[in-house]
Design an enzyme around this catalytic site. Structure first.
Site, PDB file in Angstrom:
ATOM      1  N   THR A 100       0.845  -1.194   0.000  1.00 26.35           N
ATOM      2  CA  THR A 100       0.000   0.000   0.000  1.00 26.35           C
ATOM      3  C   THR A 100       0.885   1.249   0.000  1.00 26.35           C
ATOM      4  O   THR A 100       2.109   1.150   0.081  1.00 26.35           O
ATOM      5  CB  THR A 100      -0.923   0.006   1.225  1.00 26.35           C
ATOM      6  OG1 THR A 100      -0.128  -0.146   2.406  1.00 26.35           O
ATOM      7  CG2 THR A 100      -1.930  -1.128   1.154  1.00 26.35           C
ATOM      8  N   TYR A 101       0.253   2.423  -0.044  1.00 27.40           N
ATOM      9  CA  TYR A 101       0.984   3.693  -0.174  1.00 27.40           C
ATOM     10  C   TYR A 101       1.997   3.851   0.955  1.00 27.40           C
ATOM     11  O   TYR A 101       1.689   3.616   2.124  1.00 27.40           O
ATOM     12  CB  TYR A 101      -0.002   4.860  -0.175  1.00 27.40           C
ATOM     13  CG  TYR A 101       0.623   6.161  -0.596  1.00 27.40           C
ATOM     14  CD1 TYR A 101       1.267   6.289  -1.830  1.00 27.40           C
ATOM     15  CD2 TYR A 101       0.563   7.276   0.226  1.00 27.40           C
ATOM     16  CE1 TYR A 101       1.826   7.489  -2.226  1.00 27.40           C
ATOM     17  CE2 TYR A 101       1.126   8.490  -0.155  1.00 27.40           C
ATOM     18  CZ  TYR A 101       1.758   8.584  -1.386  1.00 27.40           C
ATOM     19  OH  TYR A 101       2.325   9.775  -1.773  1.00 27.40           O
ATOM     20  N   MET A 102       3.223   4.243   0.597  1.00 26.38           N
ATOM     21  CA  MET A 102       4.337   4.184   1.550  1.00 26.38           C
ATOM     22  C   MET A 102       4.615   5.502   2.267  1.00 26.38           C
ATOM     23  O   MET A 102       5.578   5.604   3.020  1.00 26.38           O
ATOM     24  CB  MET A 102       5.620   3.686   0.860  1.00 26.38           C
ATOM     25  CG  MET A 102       6.144   4.554  -0.244  1.00 26.38           C
ATOM     26  SD  MET A 102       5.170   4.382  -1.726  1.00 26.38           S
ATOM     27  CE  MET A 102       5.505   5.940  -2.493  1.00 26.38           C
ATOM     28  N   ARG A 103       3.763   6.522   2.046  1.00 26.69           N
ATOM     29  CA  ARG A 103       3.920   7.777   2.808  1.00 26.69           C
ATOM     30  C   ARG A 103       2.697   7.931   3.703  1.00 26.69           C
ATOM     31  O   ARG A 103       1.656   8.412   3.267  1.00 26.69           O
ATOM     32  CB  ARG A 103       4.083   8.975   1.867  1.00 26.69           C
ATOM     33  CG  ARG A 103       5.390   8.931   1.084  1.00 26.69           C
ATOM     34  CD  ARG A 103       5.622  10.202   0.270  1.00 26.69           C
ATOM     35  NE  ARG A 103       6.867  10.076  -0.485  1.00 26.69           N
ATOM     36  CZ  ARG A 103       6.951   9.585  -1.726  1.00 26.69           C
ATOM     37  NH1 ARG A 103       5.846   9.162  -2.327  1.00 26.69           N
ATOM     38  NH2 ARG A 103       8.109   9.508  -2.345  1.00 26.69           N
TER      39      ARG A 103
END
Length: 349
Positions: A104-107
């Site tokens: 999933t989105y890493m930020r």
């Protein structure tokens, strides 16, 4: 100064105990003369087990990764870690499936996980490790109150893509980071590991020595890491540090109250206070996070700016301030002392 006794019971292993008391009072050894005097008085003393206390301890799993924690756990520099995570997020070519986003989105600054993902991983855990490794209710983790909570925690998109299955299609860096994210997420939905912690007090003349040890009872979430010994280079899961081992911690033999012990050697040791270590990329990110400076998307640029402007140089993975960095800091503090403050930046953000 500290005094350690290397002792042997009726059965192996030998173990180490630390001198903690004289009479009923905690003992603080100020100098070598005092340490030597204690050693002399202990030379002919009988060492006997005074008490053995055991209690159960539980160690819970860590939550799934947020950006800052992933950057701290990875063995790569922060910028490289985020580049690899971006590749895993954007998609890896898998035969017959095309580009598949593995994470999933890493930020993100949230530990929130979707119900669908929790259901998926609980099914995987039960199938792989057994029913006793699935908690009655899913584990929930609290997100910090100042988190934006715009995205889920960093996790695998599906348990169908386990690290070993996709390994042939990843380079070493991608595989390492994906395995790190996978293990952390799976472990986060497993029950606590339980240990029997044992404290042994050993009497010798008017002195009291203490040794501590723990025996694993149920591996719980640590079962994920037992399969993966190379995990130890990034997260010392359940391991003792050198400092802990020198406090009389380690493996203990079976002991009972009244057991007479054999003294193998008595060792005095001088300890020195150490200055705080210089920042590495990981510890700097941790400090920024704890002080509320920056966001998941800005840690890379903050660290990059420090180096690009020659404010610091990196030596043996640690940042060392350069003359320019010291000069700029001094000038800013002289001219803008009300602005160049952690509290000001935190409240502004």
């Amino acid at each position: 100064w500290h005094v350690f006794a290397h002792l042997e019971g009726a059965s192996p292993p030998e173990f180490e105990a630390k001198l903690v008391k004289q009479g009923k009072n905690a003992l603080k050894i100020e100098n070598q003369q005092q340490a030597d005097a204690i050693l002399v008085s202990l030379q002919k003393s009988k060492f006997c087990v005074k008490s053995v206390a055991t209690k159960e301890r539980k160690k819970s799993a860590a939550p799934p990764f947020i950006t800052s924690k992933l950057q701290q756990a990875s063995r790569s520099p922060v910028r490289r870690t985020m580049q690899i995570a971006q590749q895993l997020y954007e998609g890896i070519e898998l035969p017959g499936e095309g580009a598949v986003g593995l994470i999933t989105y890493m930020r993100t600054d949230s530990t929130r996980v979707s119900e669908q993902a929790i259901e998926d991983v609980r099914g995987f855990i039960g199938k792989t490790y057994g029913g006793e490794f699935v908690p009655e209710t899913p584990n929930r983790y609290r997100t910090k109150k100042d988190a934006q909570d715009a995205h889920e925690a960093i996790r695998p998109t599906s348990t169908a893509y386990d690290p070993e299955t996709v390994r042939p299609h990843l380079n070493n860096d991608q595989y390492y980071l994906y395995r790190l994210i996978w293990n952390r997420f799976v472990a986060s939905q497993m029950p606590p590991a339980t240990f029997d912690d044992t404290t042994v007090d050993v009497a010798a003349a008017d002195y009291l020595f203490r040794a501590k040890g723990s025996v694993p009872k149920f591996s719980g979430w640590m079962a994920v890491y037992e399969k993966d010994t190379s995990q130890g280079d990034t997260e010392k899961v359940g391991a003792s540090s050198d400092n802990e081992s020198r406090d009389g911690s380690g493996l203990l033999p079976s002991l009972r109250e009244g057991d007479v012990l054999t003294v193998k050697k008595l060792t005095p040791e001088q300890k020195f206070t150490q200055p705080p270590a210089r920042f590495s990329e990981a510890t700097l990110v941790k400090e920024l996070e704890e002080n509320g400076i920056g966001r998941p998307s800005t840690y890379v640029s903050i660290i990059g700016t420090l180096q690009a402007r020659d404010y610091v140089q990196k030596t043996e993975k640690r940042f060392k301030p350069r003359l320019l960095g010291r000069l700029v800091t001094d000038l800013l503090e002289q001219s803008f002392d009300d602005i160049v403050q952690v509290a000001y930046t935190r409240s502004l953000e």
